[in-house]
Each structure stands twice: as C-alpha cells, then as structure tokens.
Write a protein that holds these residues in place. Structure first.
Motif, PDB file in Angstrom:
ATOM      1  N   PRO A 169      17.000   9.322  38.557  1.00 30.66           N
ATOM      2  CA  PRO A 169      17.300   9.465  39.985  1.00 30.66           C
ATOM      3  C   PRO A 169      17.414   8.090  40.618  1.00 30.66           C
ATOM      4  N   ARG A 170      18.258   7.968  41.629  1.00 31.30           N
ATOM      5  CA  ARG A 170      18.450   6.660  42.248  1.00 31.30           C
ATOM      6  C   ARG A 170      17.604   6.532  43.498  1.00 31.30           C
ATOM      7  N   ILE A 171      17.210   5.293  43.782  1.00 32.80           N
ATOM      8  CA  ILE A 171      16.347   5.045  44.937  1.00 32.80           C
ATOM      9  C   ILE A 171      17.180   4.668  46.153  1.00 32.80           C
ATOM     10  N   ARG A 213      21.768  10.676  48.439  1.00 24.51           N
ATOM     11  CA  ARG A 213      21.044  11.529  47.496  1.00 24.51           C
ATOM     12  C   ARG A 213      22.046  12.457  46.839  1.00 24.51           C
ATOM     13  N   LEU A 267       8.677   7.533  42.937  1.00 20.27           N
ATOM     14  CA  LEU A 267       9.424   7.520  44.196  1.00 20.27           C
ATOM     15  C   LEU A 267      10.833   8.052  44.034  1.00 20.27           C
ATOM     16  N   LYS A 268      11.453   7.777  42.880  1.00 17.92           N
ATOM     17  CA  LYS A 268      12.856   8.159  42.699  1.00 17.92           C
ATOM     18  C   LYS A 268      13.007   9.670  42.674  1.00 17.92           C
ATOM     19  N   VAL A 269      12.084  10.350  41.962  1.00 10.31           N
ATOM     20  CA  VAL A 269      12.152  11.809  41.885  1.00 10.31           C
ATOM     21  C   VAL A 269      11.867  12.411  43.255  1.00 10.31           C
ATOM     22  N   ARG A 284      12.281  11.109  46.207  1.00  9.28           N
ATOM     23  CA  ARG A 284      13.382  10.885  47.137  1.00  9.28           C
ATOM     24  C   ARG A 284      14.489  11.901  46.922  1.00  9.28           C
ATOM     25  N   ASN A 285      14.700  12.260  45.667  1.00 13.24           N
ATOM     26  CA  ASN A 285      15.768  13.190  45.361  1.00 13.24           C
ATOM     27  C   ASN A 285      15.489  14.617  45.785  1.00 13.24           C
ATOM     28  N   LEU A 286      14.209  15.004  45.786  1.00 12.91           N
ATOM     29  CA  LEU A 286      13.881  16.397  46.068  1.00 12.91           C
ATOM     30  C   LEU A 286      13.454  16.645  47.517  1.00 12.91           C
ATOM     31  N   ALA A 287      12.778  15.645  48.099  1.00  9.37           N
ATOM     32  CA  ALA A 287      12.090  15.920  49.353  1.00  9.37           C
ATOM     33  C   ALA A 287      12.972  15.699  50.566  1.00  9.37           C
ATOM     34  N   ASP A 288      12.677  16.440  51.655  1.00  9.10           N
ATOM     35  CA  ASP A 288      13.323  16.197  52.934  1.00  9.10           C
ATOM     36  C   ASP A 288      12.563  15.108  53.682  1.00  9.10           C
ATOM     37  N   SER A 312      13.175  11.332  53.856  1.00 11.43           N
ATOM     38  CA  SER A 312      13.339  10.658  52.567  1.00 11.43           C
ATOM     39  C   SER A 312      14.592   9.792  52.539  1.00 11.43           C
TER      40      SER A 312
END
Lengths: 339, 326
Positions: A260-262, A266, B214-216, B218-222, B238
């Motif tokens: 996943p990217r930071i 998204r 953090l990367k995961v 950021r991808n899932l959370a609002d 996020s």
C-alpha cells in the motif's frame, strides 16, 4: 581466472541445494557477496532466504541435506569439519536474527555474553575484554554502557537487545554480517534507528552485509544490490535502482504493487493472486507460473534459469516485463519510487 | 446521526506486581480517550507497541471494562461484561485478532467454527445455517471443498479469511480488527485488505482497524487516530494525516517508515526508546523524545483540541501555531 574470481568475492555460493526429509526447499542458489558490499535478500515467508544462509554456515539441523559449494575467500565451507566452521562462524561471518530476546541468554549478564564472544574469537580476557565490550556497546548506541554492563537482557528494551546482538556479532570483527529480518519485530521508530545503525556500522567497519527481509522498503534503504527469491530460487537480481525503477520479473513487479502507498490518492491494492506453492508439490515448470499473468504453456513445463541481462541484472523468466522506457511503460512506476 | 459506538473519557489502569510482596506499580494503558465511529465508517488506530491500542479495542467491545468513562453502543450504555445483555450485543460487534491460528480451534473444521456464532446467537432456522456458512466462505474467498479442513491444513491467509468469515456470521454492525494482516506476507496482505474493504462496503459494517502499519491503515480507514502511551495525540482524515502530519510524533512515525526506493537520508529518526508505560513522563508523554519540546511540555499535559477543520491534536506547540495562524 579462478584466482581472480576467488579474490574478488568474499563469499561465493554455487548450486546450493537444501532438502528436508527428501523435500527440496532450495533449488540451486548461485550468489556472490563482494567485500564491503550490502546485499539484500527479499521474498515472502518460506522462499528460502534464511535457509540459504543457515545452510551456508552449517547451522541447519542434521535432517537437512545440503549440497553444493560455499566458498569463503576460495576456501570450501560446505561439508568441512566443525572446527573449521566454528572459526568462521562469529569470527569471519556473523549472523543476527529477528528475535533478539530469544538469541540472548537470559541468565547471563550482557557484559559476560559480549566478553565471551571476545574471548572465543579474539582471545581477549579480563580488563582488555571489558574495555573492548564497553567500546562495542558504545558503538551500537547503548547509552551509559559502563553502568549497564552487568544488567540482564530483560532489563533492556527490544530495540536495545537488537543493538546488543549487533555488538556481540561485531565482537569477532566479521568480514560479513548476515542480518536475518533484524527489524521485523521492532516498532517503526526503533526500526528506523536500527537501519540507521547498520548503515553507519557498515560504513565504519567496511564489513559486507547481507540483509534478509520481506520488507522492500527496509532493503532499499540499506542495500546496493538486491536478490528477489521465490520458492527456493533467485528470480531476479540487480541493483536497487534497477529493480525499483523497472522490475522485470512479474513476481518482483507484483511485490511492489502489493505494497500500500503512503502518498498519492488512495487506490485499491493490487494483490498477487493465489498463494506460495507447497515445496512438496512444486509446479513442474516455473514455480510462479500458477500466480503469474504472463504465463504461457512454455512456463508450465520448463523452469527458467537465472540468466544475465544486457543491463547487468540477472533474471529467471521466459516472458519478463519489458524494460520501462520513459513514457512507454506498460504500467508506469510512480515517480517518487525512482528518487 | 448518532454514532454507532461512542467512547467518552475512557480510562484503563493495570496494576503490575513485580514480586509477591512488592507494591504494585500502575500502568495507565488507556487514558482519557474519547472517540466515535459512525455506521459504515472505518476508524484506524495506529501506534507503537505499548501505546494502548489493543486495550482500547477490547474496551470498545466491553471485554476490558472501563475504569473511568463510558462506552455507548447505538446510544445505549455498554452492558456489564458477562451479562446476558452483553452476550446478545456481542452478535453485533465482533473482534478479529492478529494470529488466526490462536483464534481458531485446532480440533474443529473451519465450517463448524464459521457456523458457531449462528448457533450461539440462534440466528436463522437450523436448516438454513449450512447454507449461510457456504455463503460466508464464498464471500471471503474460501473454496467449498475447504469446509471440512482443519486450521493446520490452511495457509495463514486462508485462516485469517476463516476468522473473518466467522466474525461476519452474525451480521455484525461493528468489526474491531486488531492487527489482522500483520502476520501475513505482502502479497496475501493485499488480498485480505481488499477483501475487508469489499465486505465492509457490501454490508455497511463500521470498522475499527488497529495496526502499527501506517500504509495499510491509510488504505482502509476514513479517519485515523494516532496513539502514544495511552492517549490519542492526533486525529484526522486518512487523506491528510500522513500527508501533512502536525503532531511531532506523527511526523516522526511517517518519516521513519521505509518507502521502497528511498534512502534513509534526510528523515527524522527519533532518538530514544518509547518510554515505559509504567513510568509515564510528566506533562506531555512525548516530550523526552520530542525535537520541539518547550518548558510547558514537561509540566502540563496537552489536551486534544481542534487545530484545523477536521483535525485534532494534543500538542502545545501545534496549538500555539494554530492560534497564531488563526
């Protein structure tokens, strides 16, 4: 020719194979480590990245059958007697592991464990050993080393235990340090500290470093050259810049896409379908074929060998992804990966 | 709209005894935490080990009773642990742990285990339960022929799918996921993350996603809340929190994250270890490691307050800067 090759590389693995109870898990690894270089070994769990080095150092249990050649400065290690190996292990080649607290002895003080390594590998005793141990503790960034010399492992945090492990590994002044997932069990901010420490120590001591990790991010910070492993084989090998700007093996590409990217928008993640094959029932051809989007009938029957490419990398794929040409890339690598 | 779950000023203190006769020391695992999650929303909680994020997750489900403050689920106070009301409520809120092998019973097939919540909460007629288990397995991407498998026969990713199927069986409104993908390989992790976000979208489940990655998150959370030693130090959407972190700890956390292809140079590397929660520093708990700490940080604990639209932070320095900017 043989002479020059022997002096150029510190360690050479040739056709290294490992089988556990008749199940082959390592299918012929050829790998060179030059003096002072930082080499990364990446892959998912079970791909054989740790087994490669455990086999090279003769650390696998008796039921493992190891064949092939492991040369340290031209001297054969594979199958050599225990006494030879014990001079190499810790002295010439040191190894640190993922979980420092289980690698340290809980009932001996830290000072004693480091001086023990100094006595075995450098013959230092008494005050001389203590002075050297304190220097090593200082070097790996243990604050107030003198006061903490007699403390036990439970009195140190996880990050400090890993620093102490590194200090013990450095006790024998090794030419090669093998770090097996050294930061995986640590918190993000501590992980950054340990990576920073490894980079600094490597520059200061001039030792070579093999950094084994599943984390492509960590590897790219520490290493110059990277090998990607899958199901007991090296599938792609090249410089960090080459691999990260233009991965050619579909598995390498898949690993990048799955992270996943930071930054940036998204997006839905791009996983690699399926799972890692069971070593007992490995596909006949390329081990990655069942999960690969570029598979042809050819891939299913004949395993590709690791061949040198024009740009200096090595690749084991019959249908690799084309080299990314600016503007013509099939799926462009995000720009900041190239920095 | 009322929040699905709302926590107000939660406190949880553990007593630690070092020996049979020693005085206990107290660990303030969770201190003064308030948050709310709306139906269908995902709240990410990030922090390092010992930050209290798992304790917070358990408190939201009522497994760890709060010693101060309260949790309200759908506007009602959380019933006491172990009461019939609490058990009935557990059908609506489920927990997914990090280690699927520990969460599954080794001696039962996964189909039996996925169907167990249906039996416990008496959901649907008995005859239809087998069908529901099949649907659940299909929803998480397990093959029908794997129904009779035992946990050890599955891979790590498949086990985590089974655990998620079981958590979804009772059609919960809230799913608390505690490091659900941390033990999985990158390629499998992406599969499970995508699956979680699909399932959530289809079923409108609210999710609390606890992770150190953090990367995961950021991808899932609002929205994301960052925890440090039992307190929330920053909370924002996020999209912005990792892009423009304001709290010095969030900044360090973002900066310490290895990004493929980027060298470590020029990053903020925090010095020092995370302090022991049993010996929490005075004032702002982060001040011994903070690069911008001032005198006030050593003595007074900063409150979580709004520093810009949609963002709260607990930092004296950030609050001052926000006041100047305003």
């Amino acid at each position: 020719m043989a002479m020059t090759a022997a002096t150029a590389n510190l360690v050479e693995l040739r056709n290294l194979k490992v089988a556990f109870d008749g199940v082959q898990v390592l299918h012929g690894i050829d790998l060179d480590v030059a003096r002072g270089e930082a080499l990364g070994l990446v892959g998912e769990s079970g791909c054989g990245k740790s087994v490669t080095w455990l086999a090279a150092l003769g650390l696998l249990p008796g039921k493992a059958s190891v064949t092939g050649s492991v040369r340290l400065e031209g001297r054969e290690l594979c199958g050599s007697p225990r006494s030879t190996l014990e001079q190499v292990r810790g002295g010439r080649i040191a190894m640190i592991f993922q979980d420092p607290s289980s690698s340290l002895n809980p009932v001996l003080s830290i000072g004693r464990q480091i001086t023990e390594a100094l006595a075995i590998h450098r013959g230092l005793r008494g005050e001389a050993a203590k002075t050297e141990a304190l220097r090593l503790m200082d070097m790996v960034g243990i604050p107030d080393a003198r006061r903490r010399f007699d403390l036990y492992t439970h009195e140190f945090s996880g990050g400090q235990c890993q620093r102490l492990m590194i200090a013990m590994a450095l006790a024998g002044k090794p030419d090669l340090l093998i770090a097996d997932e050294p930061t995986t069990a640590l918190d993000a901010t501590i992980q950054a500290q340990i990576l920073d420490l490894l980079i600094r120590l490597q520059a200061e001591t001039g030792m070579a470093l093999v950094f084994i990790s599943h984390d492509l991010g960590a590897v790219s910070q520490v290493c110059e050259r990277v090998c990607v492993m899958y199901a007991g084989r090296i599938v792609e090998e090249g410089s960090v810049a080459q691999l990260f700007s233009s991965p050619r093996h579909p598995y390498t590409r898949g690993l990048f896409d799955a992270i996943p990217r930071i930054d940036g928008p998204r997006k839905r993640l791009i996983p690699i379908p399926g799972t890692v094959p069971n070593p007992k029932t490995l596909p006949q051809g390329c081990a990655f074929a069942p999960r690969c989007s570029r598979t042809t009938a050819f891939c299913e029957t004949s395993p590709p060998s690791l061949l040198p490419q024009k740009d200096g990398r090595k690749l084991a794929c019959a249908h690799p992804i084309e080299l990314a040409v600016a503007g013509k890339a099939e799926r462009k690598v995000p720009e900041d990966l190239l920095q | 709209m009322t929040p699905l779950i709302e926590a107000k000023e939660l406190v949880r203190i553990y007593a630690l005894r070092h020996g049979p006769f020693s005085r206990p020391s107290f660990v303030r695992a969770v201190e003064d935490i308030s948050l709310s999650v709306f139906p269908g929303e995902t709240l990410g909680i990030v922090g390092e080990s010992g930050s209290g994020k798992s304790t917070l997750g358990r408190m939201l489900l009522g497994i760890d009773p709060a010693q101060g403050g309260e949790v309200r689920f759908e506007g009602q106070p959380m019933p006491r642990l172990g009461t019939p009301e609490w058990r009935a409520l557990r059908a609506k809120m489920q927990l997914v742990y990090q280690d699927p092998l520990a969460a599954l019973d080794r001696r039962q097939t996964i189909a039996t285990q996925i169907g167990e919540p249906l039996d416990i909460h008496r959901i649907g007629p008995r005859e239809s339960r087998a069908g529901r288990v099949e649907d659940l397995m299909a929803a998480v991407g397990l093959r029908p022929d794997q129904a009779g498998s035992y946990p050890h026969e599955l891979s790590g990713g498949q086990r985590q799918r089974a655990v998620i199927a079981r958590a979804l069986a009772a059609r919960p409104k809230l799913l608390v996921c505690d490091e659900p993908v941390s033990a999985l390989d990158v390629s499998i992790q992406a599969q499970v993350v995508n699956m979680l976000s699909d399932l959530q979208e289809e079923n409108g489940i609210a999710m609390i996603f606890i992770s150190h990655d953090l990367k995961v998150v950021r991808n899932l959370a609002d929205r994301v809340a960052v925890m440090y030693l039992g307190r929330i130090v920053e909370e924002a959407s996020s999209d912005v929190i990792f892009q423009s972190p304001r709290h010095p700890y969030t900044k360090a956390l973002v900066s310490s994250m290895p990004i493929p292809g980027k060298k470590l140079e020029g990053r903020v590397i925090l010095q020092g270890e995370p302090p022991n929660p049993a010996a929490r520093p005075s004032g702002c708990a982060f001040h011994p490691r903070c690069p911008v700490a001032r005198d006030i940080c050593r003595t007074s604990t900063p409150a979580l307050r709004s520093v810009e639209t949609g963002r709260t932070a607990a930092c004296h320095v950030v609050a001052d800067n926000a006041a100047i900017a305003a």
